[in-house]
Scaffold this motif. Structure first.
Motif, PDB file in Angstrom:
ATOM      1  N   SER A  77      -1.772   5.176 -13.062  1.00 26.80           N
ATOM      2  CA  SER A  77      -2.229   4.124 -12.159  1.00 26.80           C
ATOM      3  C   SER A  77      -1.114   3.115 -11.909  1.00 26.80           C
ATOM      4  O   SER A  77      -0.186   2.985 -12.709  1.00 26.80           O
ATOM      5  CB  SER A  77      -3.461   3.402 -12.736  1.00 26.80           C
ATOM      6  OG  SER A  77      -3.116   2.727 -13.928  1.00 26.80           O
ATOM      7  N   VAL A  78      -1.222   2.412 -10.774  1.00 26.44           N
ATOM      8  CA  VAL A  78      -0.232   1.409 -10.377  1.00 26.44           C
ATOM      9  C   VAL A  78      -0.961   0.169  -9.877  1.00 26.44           C
ATOM     10  O   VAL A  78      -1.912   0.268  -9.101  1.00 26.44           O
ATOM     11  CB  VAL A  78       0.697   1.936  -9.255  1.00 26.44           C
ATOM     12  CG1 VAL A  78       1.692   0.860  -8.836  1.00 26.44           C
ATOM     13  CG2 VAL A  78       1.428   3.182  -9.711  1.00 26.44           C
ATOM     14  N   ALA A  79      -0.513  -1.007 -10.334  1.00 23.50           N
ATOM     15  CA  ALA A  79      -1.039  -2.283  -9.834  1.00 23.50           C
ATOM     16  C   ALA A  79       0.146  -3.137  -9.392  1.00 23.50           C
ATOM     17  O   ALA A  79       1.085  -3.348 -10.161  1.00 23.50           O
ATOM     18  CB  ALA A  79      -1.839  -2.999 -10.917  1.00 23.50           C
ATOM     19  N   LEU A  80       0.111  -3.599  -8.134  1.00 15.69           N
ATOM     20  CA  LEU A  80       1.216  -4.383  -7.570  1.00 15.69           C
ATOM     21  C   LEU A  80       0.737  -5.785  -7.223  1.00 15.69           C
ATOM     22  O   LEU A  80      -0.402  -5.979  -6.815  1.00 15.69           O
ATOM     23  CB  LEU A  80       1.761  -3.712  -6.301  1.00 15.69           C
ATOM     24  CG  LEU A  80       2.285  -2.283  -6.439  1.00 15.69           C
ATOM     25  CD1 LEU A  80       2.658  -1.738  -5.075  1.00 15.69           C
ATOM     26  CD2 LEU A  80       3.480  -2.225  -7.366  1.00 15.69           C
ATOM     27  N   ARG A  81       1.630  -6.758  -7.373  1.00 15.51           N
ATOM     28  CA  ARG A  81       1.323  -8.120  -6.927  1.00 15.51           C
ATOM     29  C   ARG A  81       2.606  -8.851  -6.559  1.00 15.51           C
ATOM     30  O   ARG A  81       3.678  -8.580  -7.107  1.00 15.51           O
ATOM     31  CB  ARG A  81       0.557  -8.901  -7.997  1.00 15.51           C
ATOM     32  CG  ARG A  81       1.305  -9.181  -9.289  1.00 15.51           C
ATOM     33  CD  ARG A  81       0.392  -9.856 -10.288  1.00 15.51           C
ATOM     34  NE  ARG A  81       1.065 -10.133 -11.551  1.00 15.51           N
ATOM     35  CZ  ARG A  81       1.658 -11.291 -11.825  1.00 15.51           C
ATOM     36  NH1 ARG A  81       1.654 -12.271 -10.920  1.00 15.51           N
ATOM     37  NH2 ARG A  81       2.253 -11.486 -12.983  1.00 15.51           N
ATOM     38  N   GLN A 118       2.648   1.573  -3.413  1.00 16.92           N
ATOM     39  CA  GLN A 118       1.718   2.065  -4.433  1.00 16.92           C
ATOM     40  C   GLN A 118       1.468   3.560  -4.270  1.00 16.92           C
ATOM     41  O   GLN A 118       1.453   4.308  -5.255  1.00 16.92           O
ATOM     42  CB  GLN A 118       0.408   1.291  -4.362  1.00 16.92           C
ATOM     43  CG  GLN A 118      -0.613   1.733  -5.405  1.00 16.92           C
ATOM     44  CD  GLN A 118      -1.834   0.838  -5.436  1.00 16.92           C
ATOM     45  OE1 GLN A 118      -1.848  -0.220  -4.835  1.00 16.92           O
ATOM     46  NE2 GLN A 118      -2.866   1.258  -6.135  1.00 16.92           N
ATOM     47  N   GLU A 166       2.306   6.458  -7.036  1.00 14.74           N
ATOM     48  CA  GLU A 166       1.229   7.284  -7.587  1.00 14.74           C
ATOM     49  C   GLU A 166       1.452   8.776  -7.360  1.00 14.74           C
ATOM     50  O   GLU A 166       0.758   9.589  -7.956  1.00 14.74           O
ATOM     51  CB  GLU A 166      -0.115   6.851  -6.990  1.00 14.74           C
ATOM     52  CG  GLU A 166      -0.588   5.495  -7.514  1.00 14.74           C
ATOM     53  CD  GLU A 166      -1.878   5.037  -6.867  1.00 14.74           C
ATOM     54  OE1 GLU A 166      -2.236   5.606  -5.813  1.00 14.74           O
ATOM     55  OE2 GLU A 166      -2.522   4.115  -7.404  1.00 14.74           O
ATOM     56  N   THR A 217       0.842  -1.210   0.000  1.00 16.84           N
ATOM     57  CA  THR A 217       0.000   0.000   0.000  1.00 16.84           C
ATOM     58  C   THR A 217       0.870   1.250   0.000  1.00 16.84           C
ATOM     59  O   THR A 217       0.612   2.211  -0.741  1.00 16.84           O
ATOM     60  CB  THR A 217      -0.934   0.008   1.223  1.00 16.84           C
ATOM     61  OG1 THR A 217      -1.747  -1.168   1.204  1.00 16.84           O
ATOM     62  CG2 THR A 217      -1.821   1.239   1.209  1.00 16.84           C
ATOM     63  N   LYS A 237       5.862  -7.534  -8.715  1.00 15.40           N
ATOM     64  CA  LYS A 237       5.635  -6.990 -10.047  1.00 15.40           C
ATOM     65  C   LYS A 237       4.789  -5.730  -9.950  1.00 15.40           C
ATOM     66  O   LYS A 237       3.765  -5.715  -9.269  1.00 15.40           O
ATOM     67  CB  LYS A 237       4.950  -8.019 -10.952  1.00 15.40           C
ATOM     68  CG  LYS A 237       5.896  -9.096 -11.470  1.00 15.40           C
ATOM     69  CD  LYS A 237       5.259  -9.903 -12.581  1.00 15.40           C
ATOM     70  CE  LYS A 237       6.267 -10.906 -13.152  1.00 15.40           C
ATOM     71  NZ  LYS A 237       5.685 -11.679 -14.284  1.00 15.40           N
ATOM     72  N   ALA A 238       5.254  -4.693 -10.627  1.00 13.95           N
ATOM     73  CA  ALA A 238       4.540  -3.409 -10.621  1.00 13.95           C
ATOM     74  C   ALA A 238       4.159  -3.051 -12.056  1.00 13.95           C
ATOM     75  O   ALA A 238       5.027  -2.895 -12.914  1.00 13.95           O
ATOM     76  CB  ALA A 238       5.427  -2.319 -10.026  1.00 13.95           C
ATOM     77  N   LYS A 239       2.858  -2.958 -12.307  1.00 13.21           N
ATOM     78  CA  LYS A 239       2.381  -2.542 -13.625  1.00 13.21           C
ATOM     79  C   LYS A 239       1.976  -1.075 -13.544  1.00 13.21           C
ATOM     80  O   LYS A 239       1.050  -0.719 -12.824  1.00 13.21           O
ATOM     81  CB  LYS A 239       1.191  -3.390 -14.069  1.00 13.21           C
ATOM     82  CG  LYS A 239       0.732  -3.085 -15.486  1.00 13.21           C
ATOM     83  CD  LYS A 239      -0.371  -4.032 -15.931  1.00 13.21           C
ATOM     84  CE  LYS A 239      -0.795  -3.737 -17.371  1.00 13.21           C
ATOM     85  NZ  LYS A 239      -1.877  -4.644 -17.818  1.00 13.21           N
TER      86      LYS A 239
END
Length: 271
Positions: A120-124, A109, A113, A106, A132-134
């Motif tokens: 936008s940012v998507a993490l997993r 991200q 941002e 969190t 991995k950060a998209k």
């Protein structure tokens, strides 16, 4: 007179009693055997549970270290034009000291941002040691007011510098009208494109009055019937103004019919 006499067989009675006593004794032995078997089974179960708990306590740190390894790499996915990967690396590095399940995704991200060009940012998590950060980058399509930009989705953002972006059209309007002004820009640009023109600047006042600047001159539209007025401008320009475009200073289409033209020589005429 003779009476029948029953003879008592003591030996038979004794045999029956002995048999009953033997059966009772056998049952008692069987009950004791079952009782001890149950006690032994329960003891073995408790022993196994105790062994399992002991081994778990002993192995837990090793298991934790195995499954919760330090994060060694953050893989960044995305196509960037203005966004610098150096900025991303600098924000990611402090998180590399965390372990796989403990890393603050969190917080990471939120930090990513904050970068102006990030949309936008998507993490997993990818076990055992990777994140991995998209990242999706804003696509700037216009300048907004003096020092901000508008994305292709109508989002406003403010980069540190506008270097190399002076060629973008400039849109101006009250805060909160970004998407409305963007929509008007696209409509007007589409209507005047057949004339070989583009919208260089578009301004909407606090009262909704619209003015735009083309390649050569300014067009005053007002706030009502915008599309209808632009269509009238296109018609008049094709038939009467195109051959004089270099001499035009402004065109006023705020009237209910016709247009007013201001020439660079300060001559004013109505068409």
């Amino acid at each position: 007179m003779m009476y029948p006499v029953r003879l008592r067989d003591n030996n038979g009675i004794n045999r029956k009693q002995a048999k009953r006593r033997g059966a009772s004794k056998k049952k008692r032995v069987q009950k004791k055997s079952i009782k001890w078997s149950r006690l032994l089974a329960n003891f073995l179960k408790l022993s196994l549970v105790a062994c399992f708990i002991g081994l778990s306590i002993w192995y837990w740190p090793k298991l934790t270290d195995y499954f919760n390894q330090p994060v060694k790499r953050v893989q960044v996915e995305g196509q960037f034009a203005a966004l610098k990967k150096v900025q991303v690396r600098q924000l990611v590095e402090p998180y590399l000291s965390s372990r796989f399940f403990n890393i603050d995704l969190t917080g990471l991200q939120a930090d990513l941002e904050k970068v102006p060009w990030v949309e936008s940012v998507a993490l997993r998590r990818v076990w055992p040691d990777q994140i991995k950060a998209k990242i999706v980058e804003h696509i700037a399509v216009a300048r907004w007011n003096d020092d901000e930009l508008l994305s292709n989705k109508g989002s406003r953002f403010k980069p540190e510098k506008l270097t190399g972006l002076k060629g973008l059209p400039k849109l101006t309007g009250p805060t909160g009208t970004e998407q409305q002004v963007m929509a008007q820009y696209h409509k007007i640009a589409q209507l005047i494109r057949p004339l070989g023109m583009s919208v260089n600047e578009l301004s909407v006042s606090s009262r909704g009055a619209l003015v735009f600047v083309t390649n050569n001159f300014q067009v005053l539209v007002g706030r009502d019937d915008v599309i209808k007025k632009i269509q009238r401008f296109v018609k008049v320009y094709k038939t009467q103004l195109a051959i004089k475009k270099e001499s035009i200073k402004s065109v006023d289409v705020r009237y209910s019919s016709g247009v007013a033209v201001t020439w660079k020589t300060s001559e004013i005429s109505s068409e």
